[in-house]
Design an enzyme around this catalytic site. Structure first.
Site, short mmCIF file in Angstrom:
data_model
loop_
_atom_site.label_atom_id
_atom_site.label_comp_id
_atom_site.label_asym_id
_atom_site.label_seq_id
_atom_site.Cartn_x
_atom_site.Cartn_y
_atom_site.Cartn_z
N HIS B 169 37.34 52.25 42.17
CA HIS B 169 36.99 53.66 42.21
C HIS B 169 35.98 54.03 41.14
O HIS B 169 35.75 55.22 40.89
CB HIS B 169 38.26 54.51 42.11
CG HIS B 169 39.15 54.36 43.31
ND1 HIS B 169 40.17 53.44 43.36
CD2 HIS B 169 39.11 54.95 44.52
CE1 HIS B 169 40.74 53.50 44.55
NE2 HIS B 169 40.13 54.40 45.28
N ARG B 196 46.53 60.30 53.67
CA ARG B 196 45.55 61.21 53.09
C ARG B 196 44.30 61.17 53.94
O ARG B 196 44.08 60.23 54.70
CB ARG B 196 45.25 60.87 51.63
CG ARG B 196 44.34 59.69 51.41
CD ARG B 196 44.09 59.45 49.93
NE ARG B 196 43.23 60.46 49.34
CZ ARG B 196 41.90 60.33 49.19
NH1 ARG B 196 41.28 59.25 49.61
NH2 ARG B 196 41.19 61.28 48.62
N ASN B 198 40.03 61.61 54.07
CA ASN B 198 38.78 61.67 53.33
C ASN B 198 37.70 62.02 54.34
O ASN B 198 37.90 61.90 55.54
CB ASN B 198 38.51 60.32 52.65
CG ASN B 198 37.53 60.46 51.50
OD1 ASN B 198 37.03 61.55 51.21
ND2 ASN B 198 37.24 59.34 50.85
N GLU B 238 38.18 60.04 57.58
CA GLU B 238 38.94 58.80 57.43
C GLU B 238 40.41 59.16 57.27
O GLU B 238 40.79 59.84 56.32
CB GLU B 238 38.44 58.00 56.23
CG GLU B 238 37.03 57.48 56.44
CD GLU B 238 36.58 56.47 55.40
OE1 GLU B 238 35.49 55.90 55.59
OE2 GLU B 238 37.31 56.26 54.41
N TYR B 289 27.75 61.98 45.01
CA TYR B 289 28.58 60.83 45.35
C TYR B 289 28.66 60.64 46.86
O TYR B 289 28.60 59.52 47.38
CB TYR B 289 29.98 61.00 44.75
CG TYR B 289 30.99 60.02 45.31
CD1 TYR B 289 30.85 58.66 45.07
CD2 TYR B 289 32.06 60.46 46.08
CE1 TYR B 289 31.76 57.76 45.59
CE2 TYR B 289 32.97 59.57 46.61
CZ TYR B 289 32.82 58.22 46.36
OH TYR B 289 33.72 57.34 46.89
N LYS B 290 28.78 61.75 47.61
CA LYS B 290 28.89 61.66 49.06
C LYS B 290 27.52 61.61 49.74
O LYS B 290 27.45 61.63 50.98
CB LYS B 290 29.70 62.86 49.60
CG LYS B 290 31.20 62.75 49.30
CD LYS B 290 31.98 63.84 50.02
CE LYS B 290 33.48 63.78 49.74
NZ LYS B 290 34.18 62.68 50.45
#
Lengths: 221, 308
Positions: B169, B196, B198, B238, B289-290
């Site tokens: 990470h 979770r 994403n 995701e 980041y994305k």
């Protein structure tokens, strides 16, 4: 547990262990003292099943016949003989070996000393005591939500004291490892003895931690 | 491929709030854990095609053998519980696996590699839509020990193999979130399963955005070559599951990719408004980041205009 009778129904969860084989080890040395052999029987079965390299050193341990059917076992007649055995075994074990001890604190300390003397790093030395460490002195705790004040005796855990007065608290491992019993610490300074960094989260592990000397704790229970 | 585009009505829209911050956002998993879409066979065929063409999409350390078998049995058992025409029978260490949908029938002996045609993880990974990662628990940390990942979102399994949870990470902003997440995972009781979500945006409908395949998708992404935003730009959700494997205590990480074109997002006004709000308020480091510096505002503008 002692109130149960044959035929009673109990709810059970899957076993949970904080004393597990390290799969990257080149060789596993299992040191069993007395009934401390119990978890190591499972270790030995696991290693035999997967074909891992392992050996057992035992002192005063039952079930030797089971162990001998699984792999090499060396039996020490008494604790002094065990101490003599440890140095050579640990000293000549292949690089990346791990040692696992279950037994009284004296045996665990002897294994740790032998490993240190052979220049092993701490991460390759594992132990599960079956005799609890001395519990520490008495103290008082205020249960905020239940509006109770409870005296925790010397030799009694905070969790046992809470149980004694009938306040429900979660728990699982009773060794400060699983984190199940972590409870908000609202007041007082604690002597944190858990392995999950409860202090960092402003919580306390009821099963192992206590008040610092002279302190009264207040917890969110 | 229109495959993983989630034509069914159960699209797992990933945004729960009008603003987005990186968080662990886990919730207890509910059945079904393994997704079976209308295009199940196509997704599985694509997974095998990618794996066979690029063997680097599978990795397994020698010390991950037990955890891989643990993962195999968990996945097959899960499929048998959730899907019709699938069964797992057991007699001691001997198993009989039947997956009628795929015409797979296999007997195997637990732990005996010679009884399976391939590694336990790829045997299982070819029969589920999800990517499969096995994180071994050692020394109070998690390690990427094994996996079959063909639909990575801008990362590479082969590159990450052997890394610790913290190293995996490293590129993510908010590292403290992952310190807590790792501690949470290490505390999970065996058999527990959590879920979770994403999300991201991409300008095509390729589920495989692995760095290993970047020559195939990278150039167009860098040029931001988009002709029709509504049909080309996709929301990538995701669906991730985290399972504490019962025998080894390893963490099984499952990643299911669900793609939805922006036009389909726009068809649900609440989703559209939520995505616009999130894109408009995304913190700079998350946007970077994305990789949403340009694509984010482009998508938000298109969604706004589509409601005018």
């Amino acid at each position: 547990m002692h109130d149960l009778r044959p035929g009673d129904r109990v709810r059970a969860r899957s076993p949970r262990s904080s004393f597990t084989p390290v799969e990257t080890a080149a060789h596993h040395i299992l040191v069993a003292g007395g009934v401390g052999v119990t978890p190591l029987l499972s270790h030995a079965r696991w290693h035999a099943f997967w074909g891992h390299s392992f050996e057992v050193l035992a002192v005063g341990a039952p079930h030797l016949d089971v162990l001998r059917a699984l792999g090499p076992v060396t039996v020490a007649r008494d604790r002094r003989k065990m101490a003599d055995l440890l140095g050579p075994v640990v000293g000549t074990a292949p690089w990346k070996s791990h040692v696992y001890t279950c037994g009284p604190p004296g045996l665990i300390a002897a294994v740790a000393a032998a490993a240190r003397a052979a220049h092993w790093v701490g991460a390759r030395v594992h132990a599960e005591p079956f005799v609890a460490e001395p519990a520490g002195g008495p103290f008082e705790v205020v249960l905020r939500r239940s509006r109770r004040r409870v005296r925790v005796a010397a030799g009694e855990t905070l969790l046992d004291a809470v149980d004694r007065v009938g306040v429900a608290a979660p728990r699982l491992c009773r060794q400060g490892v699983c984190g199940e019993c972590l409870t908000g610490l609202v007041g007082g300074t604690a002597d944190h003895r858990d392995h999950v960094d409860a202090a960092e989260e402003g919580r306390i592990a009821l099963c192992v931690s206590r008040a610092a000397p002279g302190e009264t704790l207040e917890i969110d229970l | 491929m229109s495959g993983a585009t989630g034509k069914d009505s159960s699209y797992p829209f990933p945004l729960a709030h009008d603003t987005y911050r990186i968080s662990a956002n886990v919730e207890p998993a509910a059945a079904p854990i393994l997704h079976v879409g209308a295009d199940h066979a196509d997704v599985l065929a694509l997974r095998s095609r990618i794996l066979d063409g690029e063997p680097r999409r599978f990795v397994a350390a020698p010390h991950a053998a037990a955890a891989s078998w643990d993962a195999l049995v968990w996945l097959l058992d899960r499929m048998a519980r959730e899907q019709a025409g699938v069964s797992l029978e057991r007699d001691g260490h001997r198993y009989r696996w039947t997956n009628a949908r795929l015409g797979v029938e296999q007997e195997f002996v637990f732990g005996d590699a010679s009884t399976l045609p391939e590694h336990p993880l790829t045997f299982a990974g070819r029969q589920v839509e999800e990517d499969v990662v096995v994180l071994g628990a050692r020394g109070d940390r998690l390690w990427l020990d094994a996996g079959m990942v063909v639909f990575a979102s801008v990362w590479s399994l082969a590159f990450d193999h052997g890394m610790s949870f913290a190293e995996l990470h490293g590129p993510v902003p908010s590292p403290e979130v992952f310190v807590r997440a790792e501690r949470f995972l290490l505390r999970m009781p065996p058999g527990d399963a959590w879920r979770r979500l994403n999300w991201g945006l991409q300008l095509d409908d390729r589920p495989d955005l692995s760095l290993d395949a970047s020559p195939a998708w990278g150039p167009r992404r860098r040029r931001l070559e988009v002709h029709d935003v509504g049909s080309e730009v996709h929301l990538r959700t995701e669906v991730q599951h985290l399972v504490r494997l019962p025998m080894t205590g390893a963490v099984l990480f499952l990643i299911g990719v669900r793609l939805l074109p922006l036009a389909a997002v726009a068809a649900v006004p609440a989703w559209s408004a939520r995505l616009v709000s999130v894109l408009d308020t995304l913190p700079a480091e998350v946007r970077s980041y994305k990789d949403l510096g340009v694509l984010g505002p482009m998508a938000a503008d298109w969604l706004r205009r589509s409601h005018e």
